[in-house]
Design an enzyme around this catalytic site. Sequence first.
Site, PDB file in Angstrom:
ATOM      1  N   LYS A 187       0.840  -1.198   0.000  1.00 20.47           N
ATOM      2  CA  LYS A 187       0.000   0.000   0.000  1.00 20.47           C
ATOM      3  C   LYS A 187       0.872   1.244   0.000  1.00 20.47           C
ATOM      4  CE  LYS A 187      -2.061   2.513   3.122  1.00 20.47           C
ATOM      5  NZ  LYS A 187      -1.945   3.815   2.417  1.00 20.47           N
ATOM      6  N   GLY A 241       6.637   4.577   8.706  1.00 21.63           N
ATOM      7  CA  GLY A 241       5.752   5.719   8.928  1.00 21.63           C
ATOM      8  C   GLY A 241       5.848   6.202  10.355  1.00 21.63           C
ATOM      9  N   SER A 242       4.727   6.709  10.862  1.00 24.19           N
ATOM     10  CA  SER A 242       4.751   7.332  12.187  1.00 24.19           C
ATOM     11  C   SER A 242       4.775   6.285  13.306  1.00 24.19           C
ATOM     12  CB  SER A 242       3.518   8.222  12.361  1.00 24.19           C
ATOM     13  OG  SER A 242       2.348   7.429  12.294  1.00 24.19           O
ATOM     14  N   LEU A 244       3.044   6.439  15.954  1.00 19.49           N
ATOM     15  CA  LEU A 244       1.651   6.227  16.338  1.00 19.49           C
ATOM     16  C   LEU A 244       1.033   5.058  15.559  1.00 19.49           C
ATOM     17  CD1 LEU A 244      -0.615   7.814  17.991  1.00 19.49           C
ATOM     18  CD2 LEU A 244      -1.351   8.621  15.741  1.00 19.49           C
ATOM     19  N   GLU A 264       9.722   0.704  10.773  1.00 22.45           N
ATOM     20  CA  GLU A 264      10.740   1.745  10.618  1.00 22.45           C
ATOM     21  C   GLU A 264      10.029   3.057  10.885  1.00 22.45           C
ATOM     22  OE1 GLU A 264      12.798   4.420   9.825  1.00 22.45           O
ATOM     23  OE2 GLU A 264      12.703   4.037   7.676  1.00 22.45           O
ATOM     24  N   CYS A 298      13.116  10.378   8.277  1.00 23.49           N
ATOM     25  CA  CYS A 298      13.038   9.803   9.618  1.00 23.49           C
ATOM     26  C   CYS A 298      14.370   9.972  10.341  1.00 23.49           C
ATOM     27  CB  CYS A 298      12.647   8.342   9.527  1.00 23.49           C
ATOM     28  SG  CYS A 298      13.572   7.473   8.283  1.00 23.49           S
ATOM     29  N   GLU A 397       9.401  14.684  16.956  1.00 24.91           N
ATOM     30  CA  GLU A 397       9.808  14.710  15.548  1.00 24.91           C
ATOM     31  C   GLU A 397       9.015  15.790  14.822  1.00 24.91           C
ATOM     32  OE1 GLU A 397       8.775  11.234  13.014  1.00 24.91           O
ATOM     33  OE2 GLU A 397      10.863  11.388  12.339  1.00 24.91           O
TER      34      GLU A 397
HETATM   35  P1  NAI Z   1       1.372   7.751   8.823  1.00 23.36           P
HETATM   36  O1  NAI Z   1       2.094   6.844   9.730  1.00 23.36           O
HETATM   37  O2  NAI Z   1      -0.075   8.012   9.094  1.00 23.36           O
HETATM   38  O3  NAI Z   1       1.487   7.238   7.294  1.00 23.36           O
HETATM   39  C1  NAI Z   1       2.389   6.268   6.823  1.00 23.36           C
HETATM   40  C2  NAI Z   1       1.640   5.149   6.111  1.00 23.36           C
HETATM   41  O4  NAI Z   1       0.788   4.481   7.045  1.00 23.36           O
HETATM   42  C3  NAI Z   1       0.721   5.618   4.976  1.00 23.36           C
HETATM   43  O5  NAI Z   1       0.773   4.680   3.929  1.00 23.36           O
HETATM   44  C4  NAI Z   1      -0.650   5.595   5.633  1.00 23.36           C
HETATM   45  O6  NAI Z   1      -1.704   5.423   4.718  1.00 23.36           O
HETATM   46  C5  NAI Z   1      -0.534   4.376   6.526  1.00 23.36           C
HETATM   47  N1  NAI Z   1      -1.483   4.335   7.642  1.00 23.36           N
HETATM   48  C6  NAI Z   1      -2.061   5.381   8.303  1.00 23.36           C
HETATM   49  N2  NAI Z   1      -2.883   4.925   9.263  1.00 23.36           N
HETATM   50  C7  NAI Z   1      -2.837   3.580   9.224  1.00 23.36           C
HETATM   51  C8  NAI Z   1      -3.458   2.529   9.982  1.00 23.36           C
HETATM   52  N3  NAI Z   1      -4.305   2.802  10.981  1.00 23.36           N
HETATM   53  N4  NAI Z   1      -3.155   1.250   9.675  1.00 23.36           N
HETATM   54  C9  NAI Z   1      -2.291   0.955   8.691  1.00 23.36           C
HETATM   55  N5  NAI Z   1      -1.683   1.896   7.933  1.00 23.36           N
HETATM   56  C10 NAI Z   1      -1.944   3.187   8.195  1.00 23.36           C
HETATM   57  O7  NAI Z   1       2.153   9.129   8.799  1.00 23.36           O
HETATM   58  P2  NAI Z   1       1.641  10.577   8.343  1.00 23.36           P
HETATM   59  O8  NAI Z   1       0.375  10.954   9.049  1.00 23.36           O
HETATM   60  O9  NAI Z   1       1.647  10.660   6.890  1.00 23.36           O
HETATM   61  O10 NAI Z   1       2.810  11.482   8.952  1.00 23.36           O
HETATM   62  C11 NAI Z   1       2.794  11.820  10.345  1.00 23.36           C
HETATM   63  C12 NAI Z   1       4.157  11.812  10.928  1.00 23.36           C
HETATM   64  O11 NAI Z   1       4.711  10.512  10.837  1.00 23.36           O
HETATM   65  C13 NAI Z   1       5.169  12.700  10.251  1.00 23.36           C
HETATM   66  O12 NAI Z   1       5.079  14.026  10.690  1.00 23.36           O
HETATM   67  C14 NAI Z   1       6.437  12.053  10.687  1.00 23.36           C
HETATM   68  O13 NAI Z   1       6.760  12.464  11.982  1.00 23.36           O
HETATM   69  C15 NAI Z   1       6.104  10.567  10.703  1.00 23.36           C
HETATM   70  N6  NAI Z   1       6.503   9.872   9.470  1.00 23.36           N
HETATM   71  C16 NAI Z   1       7.646   9.138   9.481  1.00 23.36           C
HETATM   72  C17 NAI Z   1       8.096   8.533   8.326  1.00 23.36           C
HETATM   73  C18 NAI Z   1       9.348   7.730   8.308  1.00 23.36           C
HETATM   74  O14 NAI Z   1      10.035   7.719   7.291  1.00 23.36           O
HETATM   75  N7  NAI Z   1       9.671   7.000   9.353  1.00 23.36           N
HETATM   76  C19 NAI Z   1       7.397   8.677   7.053  1.00 23.36           C
HETATM   77  C20 NAI Z   1       6.158   9.417   7.147  1.00 23.36           C
HETATM   78  C21 NAI Z   1       5.760  10.002   8.323  1.00 23.36           C
END
Ligand code: NAI
Length: 494
Positions: A187, A241-242, A244, A264, A298, A397
């Site tokens: 996804k 991703g995050s 959370l 990660e 990240c 972050e």
């Molecule tokens: P996010 O964690 O919501 O998004 C990342 C991925 O997770 C996306 O594909 C999203 O559709 C998916 N996702 C969201 N909710 C989900 C759920 N309940 N179950 C399964 N998949 C889910 O991150 P977001 O809101 O885009 O960014 C928020 C913060 O997260 C950023 O400000 C940053 O601090 C952090 N982040 C860290 C990243 C990294 O490279 N480690 C990349 C993106 C965001």
Amino acid sequence: MALSATIKTPLVSFTQPLGLYIDGQWVRGQSGQTFETINPATEEVVAAVHEATAEDIDLAVNAARRAFRNGWSTTAPTERGKLLLKLAELVESHIEVLSAIESLDNGKPLKLARSDVLSAASCLRYYGGWADKVHGQTIDTDPSFLNYTRHEPIGVCGQIIPWNFPFLMWAWKIGPALATGNTVVLKTAEQTPLSGLYGALLCHEAGVPPGVVNVVVSGFGAVAGAAIAAHMDVDKIAFTGSTLVGRRILEASAKSNLKKVTLELGGKSPNIVFDDADVERAVDWVNNGIYFNHGQCCCAGSRIYVQEGIYDAFIKAFKKRAAANVVGDPFDENTFQGPQISQLQFDRIMGYIKSGREQGATVEVGGQRHGEEGSGFFIQPTIFSNVTPGMKIMQEEIFGPVCAVQRFSTEEEVVRMGNDSIYGLAAGIHTTNVSRAIRVANALHAGTVWINNYNSLSPQVPFGGFKQSGIGRELGEYALSNYTQVKAVRMLLD
Ligand code: NAI
Ligand code: MG
């Protein structure tokens, strides 16, 4: 709605797939819904893509399971390697289209987009090389037994990727999974669905069998992402991703089938400059450490610690350097920093800048929107000083072009400060004293330590987090163990 569209960019025009790629076919989502993705540099709509819901995830998982059983897991490793090498070549030969997609959909400067695409190709090629080199062991116990281990694929892998390096993360996930004989339901992030879909087109062209790679997108992580995480027939999940959402994925695994989980996640990485560092070089790496990819990394070096002897000289040079970073149009070859990904991220980052000011930190440079409201989510490169460890901008972050610089006196003190975080993804050290470099590298709690450089990544070198920055490692030989399970076979001899 159509399953593809012609997209024009200042660089190239191309046909962009817009459907879901399931079982080797381009299809519409079961719900019939679509959603728009925008260009963050202009806030204009780029295209509408078909949305996946739980029903589509089910179809994709079933296709991946069939492909796993019907041959992919037992395909000769050399054949799997050959496919990955072919895919790597196709990625390279489509570099202009893929870079244009990244610049358009993500706002990444072209230069950076091209380097992401080349790194993605290198990653696929690297894992293509591993495909026929994944071996078990024979283990001697007593002479009446033959014992051996096999490193078998895990099965159907759910892979959920973010928007900050859309195509590179696609390759980091697909490469090791396919090399080891797994199948994939991937996804993409809702902000950047386009390059992953184009990658599926290249998988098709390379001859990856139907169902081995399924690429689905979704308007909501909470819908399609959550359906993957909770699915009873997904054997493993790899998430970037995050923190959370990382927690939610672990919970979903615990509540469903205990699928294996690698994560990660976030970071708040320290970047440390000692008195004996070459100031100009250190400034360059520190600048790159925080502003590369607009701070949406990240591993961004967002807490900068500078030793007292060079503090004043460093701040002066760093302010000059940061203010000189060219912010603007991603399609301009001179641009270093493009827009943040979305209004939401823009607002989050501006909220942190406000909080830094309110808690008493000093803005040395930046601190404002760049350009006009309504024409892109640009933020000025921002440096805070006069910070204390308890401030929100030192703990959380920010994921934007915002950093804080703090003075320190001793090595012992800076190790303590550097480790004062719930995260442990990366760290940087700038010094000409070799013993100090190694001592401090050993003492820092981080998955990667960069000495006299920052943000360098290679497919051969593992990447991942200590503490709340994650579970497991990507890249390198280490990643293979996250995509295989060990079977021990014990045969009693007559
Ligand atoms: P996010 O964690 O919501 O998004 C990342 C991925 O997770 C996306 O594909 C999203 O559709 C998916 N996702 C969201 N909710 C989900 C759920 N309940 N179950 C399964 N998949 C889910 O991150 P977001 O809101 O885009 O960014 C928020 C913060 O997260 C950023 O400000 C940053 O601090 C952090 N982040 C860290 C990243 C990294 O490279 N480690 C990349 C993106 C965001
Ligand atoms: Mg977009």
